[in-house]
Motif scaffolding. Structure first.
Motif, PDB file in Angstrom:
ATOM      1  N   ALA A   1     -16.507  -2.977  27.471  1.00 18.12           N
ATOM      2  CA  ALA A   1     -15.086  -3.287  27.358  1.00 18.12           C
ATOM      3  C   ALA A   1     -14.696  -3.270  25.897  1.00 18.12           C
ATOM      4  O   ALA A   1     -15.470  -3.629  25.022  1.00 18.12           O
ATOM      5  CB  ALA A   1     -14.814  -4.657  27.959  1.00 18.12           C
TER       6      ALA A   1
ATOM      7  N   THR B   1      -7.699 -10.343  30.288  1.00 20.27           N
ATOM      8  CA  THR B   1      -8.993  -9.668  30.433  1.00 20.27           C
ATOM      9  C   THR B   1      -9.968 -10.172  29.374  1.00 20.27           C
ATOM     10  O   THR B   1     -11.121 -10.488  29.687  1.00 20.27           O
ATOM     11  CB  THR B   1      -8.831  -8.135  30.326  1.00 20.27           C
TER      12      THR B   1
ATOM     13  N   ARG C   1     -11.237 -13.439  30.245  1.00 19.11           N
ATOM     14  CA  ARG C   1     -11.899 -13.377  31.550  1.00 19.11           C
ATOM     15  C   ARG C   1     -11.159 -14.176  32.621  1.00 19.11           C
ATOM     16  O   ARG C   1     -11.745 -14.684  33.567  1.00 19.11           O
ATOM     17  CB  ARG C   1     -13.370 -13.808  31.467  1.00 19.11           C
TER      18      ARG C   1
ATOM     19  N   ASN D   1      -9.683  -0.680  31.086  1.00 20.32           N
ATOM     20  CA  ASN D   1     -10.561  -1.656  30.436  1.00 20.32           C
ATOM     21  C   ASN D   1     -10.881  -2.803  31.398  1.00 20.32           C
ATOM     22  O   ASN D   1     -12.038  -3.222  31.522  1.00 20.32           O
ATOM     23  CB  ASN D   1      -9.902  -2.194  29.165  1.00 20.32           C
TER      24      ASN D   1
ATOM     25  N   VAL E   1     -14.563  -4.094  32.848  1.00 21.28           N
ATOM     26  CA  VAL E   1     -15.041  -5.480  32.770  1.00 21.28           C
ATOM     27  C   VAL E   1     -15.506  -5.973  34.134  1.00 21.28           C
ATOM     28  O   VAL E   1     -16.530  -6.654  34.235  1.00 21.28           O
ATOM     29  CB  VAL E   1     -13.950  -6.405  32.182  1.00 21.28           C
TER      30      VAL E   1
END
Length: 123
Positions: free
Chosen positions: A2, A56, A59, A87, A91
């Motif tokens: 990522a 992202t 998380r 992306n 992840v």
């Protein structure tokens, strides 16, 4: 792999409209911009895309997907939103979806280097 922002400390731009220097700052700023209900079209899509990218990085993956999907729904021609979602897919370990979104980013804007980067990262 990522990707992370190359220069987190940079200010607001067309593709990073919320400003701030951290993912937390982006989330707060983008949320305020969305709640102000004054943006439409590409500018609103850019705000959702940046907030999705920040989620992202943090998380917060359910919120990231929601924001990135909303960005694409608002402006399905916005290459940056597809790159950010590629992306996200990388992840969450869904390379086939990352490749598809990377390809879409490249198709929408063949000069957008980030599209090639996320596509290559997903391969």
């Amino acid at each position: 792999m990522a990707w992370a922002p190359a220069a987190v400390a940079q200010g607001a731009s067309a593709d990073m409209p919320c400003g701030g220097t951290t993912p937390e700052g982006w989330i707060a700023s983008c949320t305020a911009m969305i709640e102000a209900n004054t943006l439409h079209g590409r500018p609103l899509a850019a705000v959702y895309s940046q907030r999705g990218f920040a989620h992202t990085l943090k998380r917060n993956l359910a919120q990231a997907q929601t924001d990135l999907d909303e960005a694409i729904k608002i402006d399905p021609q916005y290459a940056k939103a597809f790159a950010d979602r590629a992306n996200f897919w990388t992840v969450v370990k869904k390379p086939e979806l990352a490749l598809a979104d990377g390809e879409k980013a490249i198709q929408l804007d063949p000069n957008f280097a980030l599209g090639y980067f996320v596509h290559g990262s997903a391969a």
